[in-house]
Design an enzyme around this catalytic site. Structure first.
Site, mmCIF file in Angstrom:
data_model
loop_
_atom_site.group_PDB
_atom_site.id
_atom_site.type_symbol
_atom_site.label_atom_id
_atom_site.label_comp_id
_atom_site.label_asym_id
_atom_site.label_seq_id
_atom_site.Cartn_x
_atom_site.Cartn_y
_atom_site.Cartn_z
ATOM 1 N N CYS A 89 0.698 -1.186 0.302
ATOM 2 C CA CYS A 89 -0.142 -0.093 -0.314
ATOM 3 C C CYS A 89 0.452 1.126 -0.321
ATOM 4 C CB CYS A 89 -1.184 -0.001 1.370
ATOM 5 S SG CYS A 89 -2.322 1.564 1.200
ATOM 6 N N CYS A 129 -1.582 1.813 -2.957
ATOM 7 C CA CYS A 129 -2.327 2.786 -2.974
ATOM 8 C C CYS A 129 -1.939 3.960 -2.945
ATOM 9 C CB CYS A 129 -3.297 2.350 -1.477
ATOM 10 S SG CYS A 129 -3.429 0.966 -1.146
ATOM 11 N N LYS A 185 0.038 5.261 -6.253
ATOM 12 C CA LYS A 185 -1.007 5.248 -6.860
ATOM 13 C C LYS A 185 -1.404 6.440 -7.324
ATOM 14 C CE LYS A 185 -4.852 3.434 -5.708
ATOM 15 N NZ LYS A 185 -5.769 2.340 -6.112
ATOM 16 N N TYR A 242 -8.988 -3.298 -11.506
ATOM 17 C CA TYR A 242 -8.326 -1.760 -11.097
ATOM 18 C C TYR A 242 -8.012 -0.997 -11.083
ATOM 19 C CZ TYR A 242 -6.645 -2.806 -6.445
ATOM 20 O OH TYR A 242 -5.615 -3.356 -5.302
ATOM 21 N N GLU A 302 -7.172 2.120 -13.994
ATOM 22 C CA GLU A 302 -6.335 3.477 -12.717
ATOM 23 C C GLU A 302 -4.888 3.420 -13.478
ATOM 24 O OE1 GLU A 302 -7.961 2.701 -8.231
ATOM 25 O OE2 GLU A 302 -5.695 2.069 -8.781
ATOM 26 N N HIS A 310 -26.723 22.469 -1.174
ATOM 27 C CA HIS A 310 -26.990 22.701 -2.440
ATOM 28 C C HIS A 310 -25.553 23.880 -2.387
ATOM 29 C CE1 HIS A 310 -29.132 23.696 -6.679
ATOM 30 N NE2 HIS A 310 -28.966 24.522 -6.494
ATOM 31 N N GLU A 318 -25.776 16.738 -3.739
ATOM 32 C CA GLU A 318 -27.525 16.300 -2.911
ATOM 33 C C GLU A 318 -28.618 15.576 -3.892
ATOM 34 O OE1 GLU A 318 -29.114 19.943 -4.380
ATOM 35 O OE2 GLU A 318 -27.509 20.440 -5.739
#
Ligand SMILES: Cc1cc2nc3c(=O)[nH]c(=O)nc-3n(C[C@H](O)[C@H](O)[C@H](O)COP(=O)(O)OP(=O)(O)OC[C@H]3O[C@@H](n4cnc5c(N)ncnc54)[C@H](O)[C@@H]3O)c2cc1C
Length: 447
Positions: free
Chosen positions: A44, A49, A52, A178, A182, A436, A441
């Site tokens: 990682c 992770c 990356k 993934y 990526e 908002h 939302e």
């Protein structure tokens, strides 16, 4: 815990799982050592992770600079310098590895920076030393799988991608998961001509079909080429240095080939068979729900057990192991509703059941979607739509899945995952007043 053995706990592998287990067990008063053959921090931190995600940030500037013009900013002469990004990322990795080392030092964990091999239920050979421990924890992670077709040795994996001398002009990425998507996004944004080849006919198995299709569509518009049903038959290195990759649909030439074709548990040559530790057909260590292997004094956590190959899961398993074995608090990991993300361009994320899974399992479901162009994309004249999707069990109104693709999707989904894990109903989501104007939302306005 006094014992005639050298340590109460010997951890093999100082990655996400190993470091957490060592630190927590030491906190409970255990005498702990940890063996690491590469660098403290594991996949990682060192080559997963963290670097990356930093590359993803670096790559995204390509779009931000393009969009800036529509917001009145003219950045003349902008150019990209790969060595600057690469070296800054690697320096950050070194800093973080240092912090992990410090944490272990602070907890008085002995660090043995050599390869370890299990020699018995309570013994490990680390480098040239034989060490004994009451409990052994295997947290050796996984490594990239490279197909064995002729010439595949000319390719690289994600491990090497972080260290490229220079960016290739044309890159072929094999895989559909993934990591493939990526890196395809990163290199494409950085100006590399990327072709993603996959032996099956889809990307990102396990994610919601509509969300995957949206990524495919946007990626193609951004210039990534996809070749499906294309297993690599052989790779030939040309005199020019280019690689010709042969597939059933015909050969493709590239300057670099990267394999992102899955990760296999790091159990080879670990001495497990001689100690009596059983591994499954994928090479993963078989464990029970307390992460105990078939040998009572040997446990395993993280990618090496091939349960869910994600950092937070390895950490959870390690924490549960240390709490159970050294904290005397029996703890089991709950694997339901684990959210996950793909840091593509744009990113996507999901939690719970996909629409397809929910239909198969529950029969009657309701699906709510918001398919919209984020405000920023509208002004930037970027024709890229976000898609949010909530899957609801029709009988109970309970939200059983949430999936999204669009800017900041992983950040938004992490919060929504709390609600899904807590088992809230769709009507409760509707009760929440929107903030908002935001993208998120849309989640409380789904009709
Ligand atoms: C490119 C990439 C991107 C990723 N991105 C994400 C992400 O965004 N989010 C996410 O959650 N996960 C991500 N992951 C997965 C994540 O990195 C792993 O799930 C996680 O690191 C697993 O932790 P672990 O403790 O099981 O093993 P690791 O972190 O792999 O640590 C294992 C350690 O054991 C050491 N070791 C192995 N054998 C021995 C031995 N015999 N003796 C001594 N030491 C040994 C290794 O050198 C390594 O340091 C990514 C992985 C990759 C490759």
């Amino acid at each position: 815990m006094a014992s005639a053995r050298d340590y109460d706990l010997l951890v093999i592998g100082a990655g996400s799982g190993g470091v957490r287990a060592a630190r927590v067990a030491a906190g409970y008063g255990a005498k702990v050592a940890i063996a690491e053959e590469h660098r403290i921090g594991g996949t990682c931190v060192i080559r997963g992770c963290v670097p990356k995600k930093l590359l993803v940030y670096g790559a995204h500037f390509a779009e931000d600079l393009e969009d800036a013009r529509r917001f009145g900013w003219h950045v003349e002469g902008a150019r990209f310098d790969w060595p600057t990004l690469r070296d800054n990322v690697l320096a950050e990795v070194t800093r973080l590895s240092g912090l992990y080392t410090q944490t272990l030092e602070n907890h008085k964990v002995t660090m043995l920076t050599e390869r370890a091999v299990v020699t018995g239920p309570h013994s490990v050979r680390v480098g040239k030393r034989d060490i004994t421990a009451g409990v052994i924890l295997i947290a050796t992670g996984a490594r990239p799988h490279v197909p064995d077709s002729p010439g595949c040795e000319h390719g690289i994996t994600s491990n090497e991608a972080f260290h490229l001398e220079q960016l290739p002009k044309r890159m072929l990425i094999a895989g559909g998961g993934y990591i493939a998507n990526e890196f395809a996004g990163v290199f494409n944004e950085l100006g590399v001509k990327v072709t993603l080849v996959n032996r099956s006919d889809r990307i990102l198995r396990g994610y919601d079909a509509q969300i995957r299709d949206r990524l495919l569509q946007i990626s193609m518009i951004k210039g990534i080429q996809f070749l499906f049903n294309s297993p690599i038959e052989k790779v030939v290195k040309e005199a020019s240095g280019a690689l010709t990759v042969h597939m059933p649909g015909g050969p493709v030439e590239c300057d670099a080939l990267m394999f992102a074709t899955g990760r296999v548990p790091n159990t080879g040559g670990l001495g497990l068979e001689s100690a009596g530790v059983e591994i499954d057909s994928n090479g993963a260590i078989r464990v029970d729900d307390e992460s105990r292997s078939t040998v009572p004094s040997i446990y395993a956590v993280g990618d090496v057990t091939n349960r869910v190959q994600l950092t937070p899961v390895a950490i959870r398993e390690a924490q549960a192991f240390a709490d159970t074995v050294f904290g005397k608090k029996s703890t089991k990991v709950d694997y339901s509703c684990i959210p996950s993300a793909v840091f593509s361009h744009p990113p996507l994320a999901g939690v719970g059941l996909t629409e397809g899974e929910a239909r198969n399992r529950l029969g009657s479901i309701k699906v709510y979607t918001a398919d919209f162009r984020p405000m920023k994309n509208v002004l930037a004249a970027r024709n890229e739509r976000a898609l949010y999707k909530i899957v609801v069990d029709a009988a109970s109104d309970k939200i059983v899945g949430a999936h999204m693709i669009g800017p900041d999707a992983p950040e938004i989904l992490q919060v929504l995952a709390i609600a899904v894990k807590a088992g809230i109903r769709k009507a409760q989501l509707d009760e929440v007043v929107a903030i908002h104007p935001t993208m998120a939302e849309e989640l409380v306005l789904l009709k």
